[in-house]
Design an enzyme around this catalytic site. Structure first.
Site, PDB file in Angstrom:
ATOM      1  N   HIS A  59       0.823  -1.224   0.000  1.00 53.86           N
ATOM      2  CA  HIS A  59       0.000   0.000   0.000  1.00 53.86           C
ATOM      3  C   HIS A  59       0.853   1.268   0.000  1.00 53.86           C
ATOM      4  CE1 HIS A  59      -3.651  -2.208   0.448  1.00 53.86           C
ATOM      5  NE2 HIS A  59      -3.352  -2.682   1.642  1.00 53.86           N
ATOM      6  N   ASP A  90      -2.454 -10.545  -2.262  1.00 56.60           N
ATOM      7  CA  ASP A  90      -3.030 -10.003  -1.029  1.00 56.60           C
ATOM      8  C   ASP A  90      -4.489  -9.629  -1.333  1.00 56.60           C
ATOM      9  OD1 ASP A  90      -1.965  -8.417   1.734  1.00 56.60           O
ATOM     10  OD2 ASP A  90      -3.741  -7.534   0.785  1.00 56.60           O
ATOM     11  N   HIS A 147      -6.130  -7.176  -0.569  1.00 54.22           N
ATOM     12  CA  HIS A 147      -6.292  -5.747  -0.863  1.00 54.22           C
ATOM     13  C   HIS A 147      -5.542  -5.376  -2.145  1.00 54.22           C
ATOM     14  CE1 HIS A 147      -6.595  -6.105   3.628  1.00 54.22           C
ATOM     15  NE2 HIS A 147      -7.670  -5.363   3.399  1.00 54.22           N
ATOM     16  N   ASP A 204      -4.144 -12.647   3.383  1.00 54.99           N
ATOM     17  CA  ASP A 204      -5.411 -12.212   3.969  1.00 54.99           C
ATOM     18  C   ASP A 204      -6.612 -12.557   3.092  1.00 54.99           C
ATOM     19  OD1 ASP A 204      -4.481 -10.355   2.178  1.00 54.99           O
ATOM     20  OD2 ASP A 204      -4.482  -8.667   3.571  1.00 54.99           O
TER      21      ASP A 204
HETATM   22  C1  X5A Z   1      -1.109  -4.973   3.971  1.00 60.06           C
HETATM   23  C2  X5A Z   1      -2.540  -5.018   4.290  1.00 60.06           C
HETATM   24  C3  X5A Z   1      -4.503  -3.819   5.046  1.00 60.06           C
HETATM   25  C4  X5A Z   1      -4.894  -2.472   5.486  1.00 60.06           C
HETATM   26  C5  X5A Z   1      -6.312  -2.436   5.994  1.00 60.06           C
HETATM   27  C6  X5A Z   1      -6.598  -1.101   6.617  1.00 60.06           C
HETATM   28  N1  X5A Z   1      -3.115  -3.871   4.684  1.00 60.06           N
HETATM   29  N2  X5A Z   1      -7.899  -1.066   7.222  1.00 60.06           N
HETATM   30  O1  X5A Z   1      -3.153  -6.074   4.238  1.00 60.06           O
HETATM   31 ZN    ZN Z   2      -4.006  -6.957   2.649  1.00 58.48          ZN
END
Ligand code: X5A
Ligand code: ZN
Length: 647
Positions: free
Chosen positions: A154, A194, A196, A287
């Site tokens: 991110h 991931d 995200h 995740d």
């Molecule tokens: C690296 C990662 C997740 C961020 C979530 C913030 N970040 N709510 O999995």
């Molecule tokens: Zn993530």
């Protein structure tokens, strides 16, 4: 869907065979020091990398890898993707004496906490990925896994966010391309699985055709973290980098192995073939794993291992995994272990996928293919309707609609658990202490009849009925699905007999002769379930109730069946004879059939031999085709042969 490879006969691969691949692992306890300033709980916690490391050690896997210590990133390498200001701000965190100064900085970023060790950990995380990638590019190692935190994908050029300070993978990619041209790495594929979107990585290589960035993530039309349109499939890159950015934005949570594999088979793998990378960097967040409190998806360790295996076909297997997210400690440890085992190439992957991709998955995949086909000819053809008709209808219950806030995550885990019926489904009515004991022991249940079709077998575990069944199954008390599925063949005679059965109507059902016959080979599907569940299968196969206060088959019976080969039970049913067929990875393989005395009655004609009931045979065919790797014709011929030969 694709299933595990088939093993043959009674001998199986050595479960701890030695590998010839040099696999690097980075682990450095110093990265555990990055933590919340006041000891508040946070999903991105120090134990994440500890549990992974412990798991690899306990499994004896890290001992077979080359362990590389952490390494601090150099500012000039960080500045290949980050601004000078960002690098010096992160650097300066370490010299700040007071927490409140760091807290102020953290609060200006989105989803970031900081303590006195955050800077050191961030430098180590980035530097370790750089070092591992360098060793793989140089050929000193074949591949590797950097178990690092804080995560990176991110982090944007001038901004930390989403638990990420430096973009570890992006720094490593730029380092190879810009600082080490002599290594000959000209094209890098970055895969980001991931849950995200890898917004930071996307930004850093937006106009760069040397880096093909592929991210598959929960998107929900922009509602899932990091919210917005950046992760949409129309974001394909710009200028010379146009076409070198691929997003697969899931419209919903709950995506699992079947969905991810569909994205692999119909987008990533064909594009990777065309792109032909010199190395692959994998933003390996876990995740999207089943049980993750933030992700809400359900990729299994087996799913991860298959995805990784498919990537190892490229760049002569030069691949570097870097940990990103992943917040269920058990899930990330198991998924990591599965991945390292694939890197070591030491055993065939075993397991199976749940049903089919979601309807929405096919929709997304088709949209991505359409958009990207302008750049990648292999995506041009429309997917056949035979393929996309294989789908799971969109579920009605919608779970965790957007990014869960930290206070939600424990609840989400429990929600996951209750939906999956993991561990908390022991409805103890009678005195059921036997269940507790037998739930701790695993066996392979080997099926040769209709249970070879997974959905049919699952009726015995989760309850229900499939097409052609005239009766509903109650299922087991513990409804956890089988942990692994694999196939094998055994030297026992398969035959069909009886006038009719309650479940299948008129026609025979399958049995094997409990005695071995070296002239025969019967195909079987093995399900790894607990001994408790095995008893519930026995109860149901023999028309008994599952709430019995004693088991049909306990630990003592298990011991004697391993010695004697088979053992008749006091079930009174048709499948009251348990046969031990051998062991796989030290777990006994058990099946159930009729008694030897019944085989004699079938031979004499006292009980009729009969071809299988039609619905029953169809179910067997489905099992053999979907899992046993036979064509429909081969499966039918196999059944006809067993039904027509004299006993
Ligand atoms: C690296 C990662 C997740 C961020 C979530 C913030 N970040 N709510 O999995
Ligand atoms: Zn993530």
């Amino acid at each position: 869907m694709a299933m595990a490879g088939e093993s043959s006969g009674n001998s199986y691969g050595d479960c701890d065979g030695k590998s010839h691949r040099k696999v690097g692992l980075v682990y450095d306890e110093t990265m555990c020091k990055h933590d919340t300033p006041n000891g508040e709980n946070h999903p991105e916690c120090p134990d994440r990398i500890r549990v992974i490391w412990d798991k690899l050690q306990l499994a004896g896997v890290s001992q077979r890898c080359v362990v590389v210590g952490g390494s601090k990133a150099e500012d000039k390498h960080l500045q290949l993707v980050h601004t000078k200001d960002h690098v010096s701000l992160v650097q300066s965190l370490s010299t700040k004496k007071k927490d409140y100064r760091r807290n102020r900085i953290a609060s200006q970023w989105n989803s970031i906490y900081l303590n006195g060790s955050s800077s050191e950990a961030a430098y180590l995380a980035a530097g370790s990925v750089v070092k591992l990638a360098e060793k793989v590019a140089e050929g000193e190692l074949d591949c590797g896994y950097a178990i690092v935190r804080p995560p990176g994908h991110h982090a944007e050029p001038d901004e930390a966010m989403g638990f990420c300070l430096f973009n570890n993978v992006a720094v490593a990619a730029s380092y190879l391309l810009d600082e080490r041209p002599e290594l000959g790495i000209k094209k890098i594929l970055i895969v980001d699985w991931d849950v995200h979107h890898g917004n930071g990585t996307q930004k850093m290589f937006w106009k760069d055709p040397r880096v093909l960035f592929f991210s598959v993530h929960r998107h929900e039309h922009g509602g899932f973290y990091p919210a917005g349109d950046d992760g949409y499939y129309d974001m394909v890159g710009e200028a010379p980098g146009e076409g070198f950015n691929i997003n697969v934005p899931w419209e919903q949570g709950r995506c699992g192995d079947a969905d991810y594999l569909a994205a692999w088979d119909h987008i990533l793998i064909p594009v990777a073939k065309e792109f032909n990378p010199d190395i692959i960097l994998l933003s390996a967040g876990f995740d999207a794993a089943i049980g993750d409190p933030l992700g809400g998806c359900r990729v299994t360790p087996y799913g991860y291992s298959v995805m990784l295996k498919k990537l190892m076909e490229f760049a002569q297997g030069k691949i570097v995994l870097a940990l990103e997210g992943g917040y269920n400690l058990d899930s990330i440890a198991k998924s990591s272990l599965a991945c390292v085992q694939v890197l070591l190439e030491d055993k065939p992957i075993q397991g199976s996928f749940e049903a089919y991709p979601f309807e929405s998955t096919w929709r997304v995949i088709q949209a991505v293919r359409k958009k990207l086909s302008a750049y990648w000819p292999s995506l041009t053809d429309e997917l056949s309707s035979d393929l996309i008709d294989q789908k799971t209808p969109t579920p009605i219950i919608v779970v965790s609609s957007s990014d869960s806030e930290t206070e939600d995550y424990a609840d989400d885990i429990l929600d996951q658990m209750s939906r999956l019926n993991i561990e908390n489904h022991h409805v103890d009515t009678v005195s059921t202490s036997w269940r507790r004991d037998l739930s701790k022991v695993d066996v392979w249940y080997a099926s040769f009849g209709s249970n070879m079709w997974k959905p049919r077998f699952l009726c015995y575990i989760q309850g229900g009925q499939t097409e052609g069944m005239k009766k509903v199954c109650v299922g087991s008390m513990d409804k956890t699905p089988p942990k692994e599925i694999t196939w094998g063949t055994f030297p026992h005679r398969l035959f069909f007999g009886r006038e009719s059965s309650v479940t299948w109507g008129v026609g025979g059902v399958a049995f094997i002769n409990p005695l071995t016959d070296l002239n025969d080979q019967t195909r079987m599907c093995f399900y790894r379930i607990t001994l408790e569940q095995f008893n519930d299968v026995l109860f149901q196969e023999n028309g008994l109730k599952v709430d019995s206060d004693s088991p049909l088959f306990d630990l003592d019976t298990l011991q004697s069946v391993e010695k004697k080969g088979s053992i008749p039970l006091a079930s009174g049913g048709w499948y009251g004879n348990v046969v031990c067929l051998g062991k796989e990875c030290n777990i006994p393989i058990l099946t159930m059939t009729c008694a030897v005395s019944a085989v004699e009655k079938f031979k004499s004609g006292e009980i009729p031999l009969r071809p299988p009931a039609e619905a029953y045979a169809n179910t067997m065919v489905k099992g053999l085709v979907e899992g046993g790797r036979l064509s429909e014709e081969e499966a039918k011929a196999y059944i006809d042969n067993a039904a027509s030969k004299p006993l």
